[in-house]
Enzyme design. Structure first.
Site, mmCIF file in Angstrom:
data_model
loop_
_atom_site.group_PDB
_atom_site.id
_atom_site.type_symbol
_atom_site.label_atom_id
_atom_site.label_comp_id
_atom_site.label_asym_id
_atom_site.label_seq_id
_atom_site.Cartn_x
_atom_site.Cartn_y
_atom_site.Cartn_z
ATOM 1 N N SER A 3 -1.365 -0.341 -4.154
ATOM 2 C CA SER A 3 -0.429 -1.429 -4.396
ATOM 3 C C SER A 3 0.978 -0.874 -4.655
ATOM 4 O O SER A 3 1.484 -0.080 -3.888
ATOM 5 C CB SER A 3 -0.949 -2.304 -5.540
ATOM 6 O OG SER A 3 -0.378 -3.581 -5.509
ATOM 7 N N ASP A 14 -5.305 -6.075 -1.068
ATOM 8 C CA ASP A 14 -4.854 -5.230 -2.167
ATOM 9 C C ASP A 14 -5.892 -4.208 -2.636
ATOM 10 O O ASP A 14 -7.011 -4.562 -3.005
ATOM 11 C CB ASP A 14 -4.475 -6.148 -3.334
ATOM 12 C CG ASP A 14 -3.935 -5.405 -4.542
ATOM 13 O OD1 ASP A 14 -3.590 -4.217 -4.419
ATOM 14 O OD2 ASP A 14 -3.841 -6.032 -5.611
#
Length: 277
Positions: free
Chosen positions: A40, A166
């Site tokens: 991320s 993610d």
């Protein structure tokens, strides 16, 4: 001989600006990492350092990028859906993660892993296979886009026919992805937790979504720490900030400034201990 340091940078949205201080601390000590892993927001800063941008340069990029709200909204305008129907096709006005990376990442971050100066890995989540996937070669920016693809905010990213979201969903702090031959593993946890709003008794719908994600990531990390610990774990004071507080970059950097000295103290103490053994 200098110790071989591995640096793991975790996910946490805007809270990840605190990663800059850790990188600066290592630079000032003359101990650059020999391997980096990230997911991320950590994948963004990790890629920047692996590309040769030092902490000072990354600090400057953050300040320059988010110093002016008008400039930020100008970039965001470039990310608007091209067709009106896209806003309603999924029920959410999701952004394209790959376009976001192209608009916001500095040009120094290359398109391919092969151009990096430091070995680097990016952690993502294969949506349909329900598992963690690590990228260490191939299209770098596409891998970063997959790793930042927070559900609701970003559309999933397709790579070689597979769908990714993610990386923080499965591995929010990927210190276990660093090479085994590393001497010292430094992991930076910027997950934080849900932020209580004094003006409301209950969280909004969006706050509930992000808060639930943070609770999930904290649970994943807690279980991983039971079986394997990094040599140094840094937890910057980020709870006062929300995941999407990117326009508070200066405030986040100021609030987390003490992290730099913390890294130096802990690393110096560990080096002294290892030298005495």
């Amino acid at each position: 001989m200098s110790p071989r340091i591995g640096l793991a940078l975790g996910g946490g949205g805007a809270r990840g600006f605190a990663h800059v201080h850790v990188i600066e601390a290592l630079d000032e000590m003359g101990l650059p990492p020999v391997a980096i892993s990230g997911c991320s927001i950590g994948a963004i800063f990790g890629a920047g350092r692996a590309a040769g941008l030092d902490g000072r340069a990354l600090h400057g990029i953050v300040h320059h990028t988010f110093r002016n709200a008008g400039e930020v909204w100008g970039r965001m305008w470039q990310l608007r859906p091209k067709k009106f129907g896209e806003i309603f096709s999924t029920g959410f006005a999701q952004f394209d993660a790959e376009r976001t990376i192209d608009v916001f990442l500095p040009p120094e971050i290359p398109d391919d892993f092969a151009a990096l100066q430091i070995p680097f890995s990016v952690v993502t989540t294969d949506f349909y296979d329900c598992r963690e996937v690590e990228f260490t070669a191939g299209p770098l920016r596409q891998a970063i886009a997959a790793s930042i693809a927070i559900p609701v905010i970003f559309k999933p990213v397709e790579i070689a026919g597979r769908i990714f979201i993610d990386g923080g969903v499965v591995n929010p702090l990927p210190y276990d992805r660093l090479p085994a031959e590393i001497d010292i593993v430094i992991a930076v946890d910027v997950i934080g937790g849900p932020t209580r709003q004094p003006t409301r008794a209950r969280p909004s719908a969006m706050e509930s979504v992000f808060g639930a994600s943070q609770i999930l990531m904290q649970s994943v990390l807690t279980e991983k720490l039971r079986t394997r610990q990094p040599d140094i774990l840094i937890k910057p004071p980020v709870d006062a900030f929300r995941v999407l507080d990117f326009m508070k970059a200066s405030a986040i950097l100021k609030a987390t400034q003490p992290v730099k000295d913390e890294v130096k103290r802990k690393l110096e103490a560990l080096l002294e201990k290892q030298a005495a053994e």
